[in-house]
Motif scaffolding. Structure first.
Motif: not given
Length: 182
Positions: A126-149
């Protein structure tokens, strides 16, 4: 499954250090304790999570702290050593510069997720959940690409540095996808 030996853990760390131009910590006792921590975490979780951070045991939460962690390269570049001082620059290895404390770069929300996953009593959870600052999209992994390689990764946030070309986090862009139903 092959047995995880301390020698295999050492060889893997030495090979990675050589590949990226780093050295392992020159203090034999300290190095031994770090390698034992990596071995213990790999036996416990199935992956070598950082021996100096709290791991959750959930791969997706711990992905950024699997050794070598995402924070190693910026830490070594800025401070001469990674957070736990397993990997160091040449000047530190040779004793020309002292190892100094490295501030924690792991975001608080990721540390909080690890604590939530390891909490054992309902009160701790309960303490851990209360202290957790979750951003709206924090729970959804995304695809990221390196613009260099062009390296592509699927996770919550882009890595601090590209594991292929060493580009900084700012050179990663999100790949947005859309599905149209006809």
């Amino acid at each position: 499954m092959t047995e995880i030996t301390l020698e295999k853990v050492r060889q893997r760390a030495e090979a990675d250090a050589r590949t990226y131009g780093y050295y392992l910590n020159p203090d034999p006792k300290f190095l031994q304790s770090l390698l034992e921590g990596l071995k213990r975490n790999e036996e416990r979780y199935g992956y070598p999570s950082c021996p100096c951070r709290l791991a959750s045991g959930e791969f997706e939460i711990d992905r950024d702290i699997i050794c070598p962690c995402d924070y190693r390269d910026p830490d070594v570049a800025e401070f001469g050593a990674c957070y736990c001082a397993l990997y160091v620059r040449k000047d530190l290895h040779e004793g020309k510069t002292e190892v100094k404390p490295v501030p924690e770069r792991r975001p608080l929300e990721k540390q909080s997720k690890a604590y939530s996953a390891t909490a054992t009593t309902p009160e701790e959870k309960a303490v851990a959940t209360a202290n957790e600052e979750v951003k709206p999209s924090a729970n959804k992994p995304k695809l990221w690409y390196c613009k260099q390689c062009g390296y592509v990764v699927f996770r919550d946030d882009p890595p601090y540095t590209c594991p292929i070309c060493k580009a900084k986090k700012e050179l990663f862009a999100e790949i947005k996808t859309r599905v149209d139903f006809i």
